[in-house]
Structure formats: structure tokens, C-alpha cells
Design a protein around this motif. Structure first.
Motif, mmCIF file in Angstrom:
data_model
loop_
_atom_site.group_PDB
_atom_site.id
_atom_site.type_symbol
_atom_site.label_atom_id
_atom_site.label_comp_id
_atom_site.label_asym_id
_atom_site.label_seq_id
_atom_site.Cartn_x
_atom_site.Cartn_y
_atom_site.Cartn_z
ATOM 1 N N SER A 1 30.746 -0.660 -9.348
ATOM 2 C CA SER A 1 30.321 -2.056 -9.273
ATOM 3 C C SER A 1 31.312 -2.912 -10.052
ATOM 4 O O SER A 1 31.870 -2.480 -11.053
ATOM 5 N N GLY A 2 31.514 -4.129 -9.573
ATOM 6 C CA GLY A 2 32.417 -5.041 -10.267
ATOM 7 C C GLY A 2 33.623 -5.403 -9.435
ATOM 8 O O GLY A 2 33.665 -5.185 -8.212
ATOM 9 N N GLU B 1 34.368 -5.211 -15.337
ATOM 10 C CA GLU B 1 34.145 -6.647 -15.470
ATOM 11 C C GLU B 1 35.223 -7.274 -16.337
ATOM 12 O O GLU B 1 35.833 -6.603 -17.184
ATOM 13 N N ASN C 1 25.673 3.986 -22.194
ATOM 14 C CA ASN C 1 26.797 3.162 -21.750
ATOM 15 C C ASN C 1 28.036 3.457 -22.597
ATOM 16 O O ASN C 1 28.122 3.032 -23.755
ATOM 17 N N GLU D 1 27.062 5.351 -12.688
ATOM 18 C CA GLU D 1 27.672 4.071 -12.291
ATOM 19 C C GLU D 1 28.907 3.786 -13.148
ATOM 20 O O GLU D 1 28.881 3.967 -14.364
ATOM 21 N N LYS E 1 31.193 0.582 -13.977
ATOM 22 C CA LYS E 1 31.193 -0.881 -13.828
ATOM 23 C C LYS E 1 32.469 -1.466 -14.440
ATOM 24 O O LYS E 1 32.870 -1.097 -15.543
#
Length: 460
Positions: free
Chosen positions: A342-343, A382, A452, A378, A380
Motif C-alpha cells: 500500500s502507498g 509513504e 509495525n 502489509e 506500506k
């Protein structure tokens, strides 16, 4: 010059600065305040008109607010372009605000008596809007009147301030009180206060002498404190190094002991011919597997040693971080546990591609290995200002906040890692690589036991 007159001129200057600041505020910020207040009033008028619970007297509202109120179709906005009062981008901005039911202001120039006008565009119905405008000339007249009034206040403040400065200068002896406070602080070993007035009289000479005394005392005390701190740090550092050395030797011995014992046992069996042909092949496979494990461990130990010794060399280059992640996703995604992305996909960073690939590989493998539950892993990406933050997220009910304190240390293996392959060096290598990249990194536990692991790289 006498102290009294010096005090007078200081206070008089302060009064002048305050008056000057007051004057600047009125000339610079009063208009902005006035217009902001006017905008608030126009918005309130628009809300009253748009509220179906009110019976609106348009004429009365126009008189009270010095405004002109009209209800128009949205298509009529194009007339401002034809009259060259607004451009296409302004019209699009107004339409977008009306669509989102948000009011918007624009300043227009009319060629008639109205001149420069502040216009509020406010949503009304599905295909209509309120247009409320008020001439800025009225605002300018109010500002001029307000400025004239404040000028009189400034003159009065100047007269009163000058008089008060003259009176107080006879009785105030600020420098002497300041010297008293400085000496009291020095007596308590607080040297933060200095006498900074560049005077040429006796008080100035006394202040300079006190400053010199304080500076000398502070220097001597600081040198003593630094020596004590350095000595304490050296002792603690020596203890820590000795402890780490013992732990390292113990951990390496423990990690090597098992594969060496296995190799010795199976090699002894081969030498003594205690196995048939099929068992010999099995023995050889075990010996090879264990030697591979030892080779992997030794290579990881060498890499950590290079990192800690400062011999770690990197080849910095421009890399599309998504391409690295995509390859690893394809490599480790399975039917039972997928790795999702994602991102943003088009971020170029400056890094050593080989070692950052190893960082990502290690984090993704750990996320898959120690995941609990059925959620996918996941990755990610950003942007955070000029940094690219990569976060690897997995669900794990085994990891606790207390575990995070030692998770980056070599040979640290948590309870959840028992029975799984590994030497506890992976995250230590990750930390070393990221520190050599001068990257920020860390780990935290969010809601629903989501772990995370994140790190940042510089964006090109």
C-alpha cells in the motif's frame, strides 16, 4: 551621564517601542482584522438566508450589512469571465466550493459606483447560490476613521509614557538591583545570569568584575564536573564492553555448539561404517545442512563485526523502492499468507540497493514467520516531508512492549521464536545497516496486536 537620566531614557525608549508597535499593528493588521470580521458577518447573513426556518427580509439585511444580496444560478458564474473580473481557474474553484457546500470569498472590480467589492459565494440550493457583495470603499472609510482615532491615542500615550519614565527614573535603580540578583545566583552556583549592560560608569566596572568572577568559577566547576562525568562514563563503558564481550562469546559458543556436535556425531558414524548406503546419504545431507547453518552464522557474525568496527562499505545509488518491495512480495507471497503493498509506487531514494534489499527481506520474512491470526502481511510506503517511510506490518499476539526494548540486540530471541530457524542476528544486522544509512528506524505495537517495523530513507 547620571544613572537617573540613563534610566529615564531607557524607559522612554521602551514607551516609544510600544507606541511604535501599536502604530504598526494599526496600520498593518487592522485592515485584515476588519475584513475578517466583515467576512464573518456576511457568512452569518448567508446562513440566515439559507435557513428555511427564518422569514428573511432581504432589504433589511442589505441595509444592516451594507451589502447587496442576490440568488443566482450556478451557470451565471461564467459572466465573471466574460467581464474579465475572474479567470477560469477562479470559477472552477468557486464551483468546487459550492459543490462541497463551503462558502468562498473573492475580490472583484466593478466599473460602476461600487468599485472594488468583496463578494461571498455561498451554496443555496442544488443549482443555485447566494451572491453577497459589499463595497470595500466603506471598509476603507472605517479604517481611516479608526486610524485617526488611534493616532490620538498614540499621542496621549506618548505624553503619559514620557512623564512616567521621567518620574520613575528618579527612584528606580535597576542596575544595582540586577547586580544584587547576579551575586545571589553566584552564591548558589548558578552562573546563567550575566551583567550585559555596556556601561562606562562605576556600576559598569563592578558588573564587569562580577561577570569575570562568575566566568572563572563556572569554568573551574565545569571542568571538575566534566572530569567526573567522563570518569563515570569510562567506567560504565568498560563494564558494558566486558559484559557484551562475555555475552557475545557465550552466544556464539552456544550457536556453534549444536551444529558442530551434530557434524561430529554423523562424521564419526560415517568413519566407523555404522550405517548402510541409504543412511550414509542421510548422514551426508545432515552434515551439509549443518555446515550451511554454520556458514550462515559465521557470515552474519562477520557482517556485524564489520558494522561495529566501521569497515562497512556501501554503494549509494538512486533506487525505486517499490521495485525492491515488489520482487520480495512476489518471492514470499503464498496461498496461505500473502504480502500486500500500500502507498506510493514512484518514490526514488538514495541507498545501497543490496543492503536495503536485505533489510526488507529480513523484515518481511520475520513478519511472515512470527505472524499469528489470519491477516496478511502489509508493506506500506509513504512520504513524510523529504523522507520515505517504509513500514512492515503483521499481526502478532506474542510480542509485548517490553520485548521492544531488546529486540534490536544481537542473539536476542523471543519466546515466540522458539522452534523456528534463526540465530537472533537478523534485526541487529538491520539496525547496523540502517544506522550506516543514517536512517531513523523503530518498532511499535498498534491496535489489534499489529506490529509495525519502520525505517526512513532520503527521497531523491
Amino acid at each position: 551621564m547620571k544613572i537617573r537620566w540613563k534610566i529615564f531614557f531607557i524607559m522612554w525608549s521602551m514607551v516609544m517601542m510600544m507606541i511604535g508597535g501599536f502604530a504598526i499593528t494599526n496600520t498593518v493588521y487592522l485592515e485584515k482584522f476588519y475584513i475578517a470580521n466583515k467576512k464573518d458577518k456576511l457568512i452569518q447573513v448567508g446562513k440566515v438566508i439559507a435557513d428555511p426556518n427564518y422569514i428573511v427580509d432581504f432589504r433589511n439585511l442589505e441595509i444592516q450589512n451594507n451589502a447587496e444580496i442576490t440568488i443566482k444560478k450556478i451557470d451565471q458564474l461564467e459572466r465573471f469571465v466574460y467581464k474579465k473580473q475572474l479567470i477560469e481557474s477562479d470559477i472552477e474553484e468557486i464551483k468546487e466550493s459550492l459543490k462541497e457546500e463551503e462558502p468562498i470569498f473573492k475580490t472583484l472590480n466593478y466599473e460602476d459606483y461600487r468599485g472594488r467589492v468583496l463578494v461571498l459565494f455561498m451554496p443555496y440550493r442544488s443549482d443555485r447560490y447566494l451572491e453577497i457583495n459589499t463595497p470595500l470603499s466603506l471598509i476603507q472609510e472605517g479604517l481611516e476613521l479608526s486610524i485617526k482615532y488611534h493616532v490620538q491615542i498614540i499621542i496621549l500615550a506618548f505624553i503619559i509614557g514620557s512623564s512616567m519614565a521621567f518620574i520613575f527614573s528618579k527612584t528606580m535603580v535597576t542596575p544595582i538591583l540586577e547586580l544584587k540578583e547576579i551575586t545571589q545566583k553566584i552564591s548558589k552556583l548558578d552562573f546563567s545570569r550575566k551583567f550585559e549592560d555596556m556601561r562606562k560608569d562605576e556600576i559598569g566596572e563592578l558588573g564587569e568584575a562580577i561577570n569575570l568572577m562568575g566566568k572563572t568559577l563556572e569554568k573551574n566547576i565545569d571542568e571538575i564536573n566534566k572530569a567526573n562525568i567522563k570518569l563515570t562514563e569510562d567506567i560504565e563503558k568498560e563494564k558494558k564492553i566486558d559484559k557484551l564481550r562475555k555475552e557475545f562469546v557465550a552466544c556464539v559458543s552456544h550457536e556453534l555448539k549444536t551444529p558442530i556436535a551434530i557434524i561430529q556425531g554423523y562424521a564419526q558414524g560415517l568413519m566407523e561404517n555404522v550405517a548402510n548406503e541409504e543412511d550414509r546419504n542421510f548422514y551426508c545431507e545432515v552434515i551439509i545442512d549443518e555446515s550451511y547453518k554454520m556458514d550462515s552464522l559465521v557470515k552474519e557474525l562477520l557482517l556485524i563485526s564489520q558494522i561495529e568496527a566501521g569497515y562497512f562499505k556501501m554503494n549509494m545509488e538512486e533506487v525505486n523502492i517499490y521495485e525492491l518491495i515488489k520482487d520480495l512480495i512476489e518471492k514470499y507471497s503464498t496461498k496461505t499468507r500473502k504480502v500486500n503493498f500500500s502507498g506510493e509506487k514512484n518514490i526514488f531514494v538514495m541507498c545501497d540497493e543490496k543492503y536495503i534489499d536485505r533489510v526488507l527481506d529480513n523484515l518481511i520474512v520475520n513478519a511472515i514467520k512470527y505472524s499469528s491470526g489470519e491477516e496478511d502481511v502489509e508493506v506500506k510506503v509513504e512520504k513524510i516531508e523529504k523522507k520515505c517511510r517504509i513500514t512492515v506490518i503483521n499481526e502478532s499476539e506474542y510480542l509485548t512492549v517490553k520485548d521492544l526494548e531488546t529486540i534490536w540486540n544481537p542473539f536476542v530471541r523471543l519466546d515466540s521464536a522458539i522452534g523456528k530457524e534463526g540465530h537472533g542476528l537478523g534485526l541487529a544486522i538491520v539496525a547496523g545497516i540502517l544506522e550506516n544509512h543514517k536512517s531513523q528506524y523503530g518498532v511499535y505495537i498498534s491496535e489489534k496486536n499489529h506490529v509495525n517495523f519502520w525505517f526512513e530513507l532520503n527521497i531523491i
